[in-house]
Design an enzyme around this catalytic site. Structure first.
Site, mmCIF file in Angstrom:
data_model
loop_
_atom_site.group_PDB
_atom_site.id
_atom_site.type_symbol
_atom_site.label_atom_id
_atom_site.label_comp_id
_atom_site.label_asym_id
_atom_site.label_seq_id
_atom_site.Cartn_x
_atom_site.Cartn_y
_atom_site.Cartn_z
ATOM 1 N N LYS A 135 0.381 3.776 -2.560
ATOM 2 C CA LYS A 135 -0.431 4.862 -3.142
ATOM 3 C C LYS A 135 0.388 5.758 -4.082
ATOM 4 O O LYS A 135 0.495 6.970 -3.888
ATOM 5 C CB LYS A 135 -1.058 5.716 -2.037
ATOM 6 C CG LYS A 135 -1.925 4.958 -1.049
ATOM 7 C CD LYS A 135 -2.535 5.908 -0.022
ATOM 8 C CE LYS A 135 -3.363 5.180 1.009
ATOM 9 N NZ LYS A 135 -2.529 4.414 1.963
ATOM 10 N N ASP B 94 0.836 -1.206 0.000
ATOM 11 C CA ASP B 94 0.000 0.000 0.000
ATOM 12 C C ASP B 94 0.873 1.258 0.000
ATOM 13 O O ASP B 94 1.095 1.875 1.037
ATOM 14 C CB ASP B 94 -0.905 -0.043 1.239
ATOM 15 C CG ASP B 94 -1.780 1.177 1.390
ATOM 16 O OD1 ASP B 94 -2.067 1.835 0.377
ATOM 17 O OD2 ASP B 94 -2.187 1.469 2.541
ATOM 18 N N GLY C 260 -7.028 -3.055 10.739
ATOM 19 C CA GLY C 260 -5.771 -2.798 11.420
ATOM 20 C C GLY C 260 -5.898 -2.900 12.921
ATOM 21 O O GLY C 260 -5.749 -3.967 13.509
ATOM 22 N N ARG C 261 -6.189 -1.766 13.563
ATOM 23 C CA ARG C 261 -6.124 -1.672 15.021
ATOM 24 C C ARG C 261 -7.029 -2.660 15.749
ATOM 25 O O ARG C 261 -6.695 -3.098 16.851
ATOM 26 C CB ARG C 261 -6.470 -0.242 15.453
ATOM 27 C CG ARG C 261 -5.490 0.808 14.930
ATOM 28 C CD ARG C 261 -5.911 2.200 15.363
ATOM 29 N NE ARG C 261 -5.053 3.229 14.790
ATOM 30 C CZ ARG C 261 -5.411 4.057 13.825
ATOM 31 N NH1 ARG C 261 -6.621 3.976 13.303
ATOM 32 N NH2 ARG C 261 -4.572 4.972 13.374
ATOM 33 N N ILE D 148 4.263 11.370 -12.218
ATOM 34 C CA ILE D 148 4.098 11.394 -13.666
ATOM 35 C C ILE D 148 4.085 9.952 -14.190
ATOM 36 O O ILE D 148 4.652 9.056 -13.556
ATOM 37 C CB ILE D 148 5.204 12.222 -14.351
ATOM 38 C CG1 ILE D 148 6.593 11.607 -14.097
ATOM 39 C CG2 ILE D 148 5.153 13.678 -13.887
ATOM 40 C CD1 ILE D 148 7.698 12.275 -14.887
#
Length: 238
Positions: free
Chosen positions: A61, A59, A213-214, A65
């Site tokens: 992201k 991940d 997650g948590r 360009i």
């Protein structure tokens, strides 16, 4: 369906990952490696997790360009990860370049990683989007616009909140992948995410994958928390 439950390894380094995964001996997980962990440990953390038998959503992201993203994706595909992502705001040319890079970099005899695009972060509210980002559409309209662009660019799906999944099914069809973070057990704090849902609600709304997650990583007993989330996600009554 457990392989569509992704556990976010939001830890600062490998030592913490090892301590966490000690609870899951014998389990083959689908894990998410984000910026914090990857930037600290580099490709070695991917090798470690692959040797343990886990699937990986890397991940990062990407948003740059087209040529830079293409080259980066070529490198990421060579790591044999299972899922990667970009920001849809980078535009169609960038997203198409991402796919080209993945195809060029994939390991021989293997499929390219699933490639999805971030529409809007789950920490983004509609007010923030309008005032700070300058998008005048509603949040649902903005997400649908990015999702349609993502599909037209040849990507497999998007990262979105559970709340947007039904609309995206209408716009992009049932085969379009929806990966939904912001998943919490009903008893947990929402922390820094605005658009959240329970595993059960994500299933009802039609998410393809959920990222947790948590609720698992911060639990007193991570394995039991994982099993609880898995049961709710799969609709198992115990």
């Amino acid at each position: 369906m457990s392989q569509s439950l992704i556990v976010a390894l939001d830890f600062p380094g490998k030592q913490e990952v090892e301590q966490f995964l000690h609870h899951f001996e014998g389990e083959e997980l689908f894990v998410k490696v984000g910026m914090e962990l990857f930037y600290k440990e580099g490709p070695a953390i991917i090798t470690y997790l692959k040797e343990k038998g886990h699937k990986i959503f890397l991940d990062l992201k990407l948003h740059d360009i087209p040529n830079t993203v293409k080259s980066a994706m070529r490198s990421l595909a060579s790591l044999d990860v299972d899922m990667v992502n970009v920001h849809a705001a980078g535009g169609s040319s960038m997203m198409k370049a991402a796919i080209e890079g993945l195809e060029e970099g994939k390991q021989e005899g293997k499929e390219r990683p699933i490639c999805i695009a971030v529409t809007q972060l789950t920490s983004t509210s509609e007010t923030m989007m309008k005032k700070e980002i300058g998008i005048e559409k509603t949040l649902e309209e903005a997400v649908a616009h990015y999702a349609k662009l993502t599909k037209e660019s040849g990507l497999d799906g998007v990262v979105c909140s559970t709340l947007e999944v039904p609309k995206l099914r209408e716009v992009c069809g049932n085969e379009f992948v929806t990966v939904t973070p912001g998943i919490r057990l009903a008893s947990d704090d929402v922390n820094d995410q605005v658009r959240v849902a329970t595993p059960k609600r994500a299933r009802e709304l039609g998410s393809s994958y959920i990222v947790v997650g948590r609720s698992i990583t911060k639990a007193e007993n991570p394995l039991e928390a994982y099993k609880t989330v898995k049961q709710q996600w799969e609709g198992v009554t115990v």
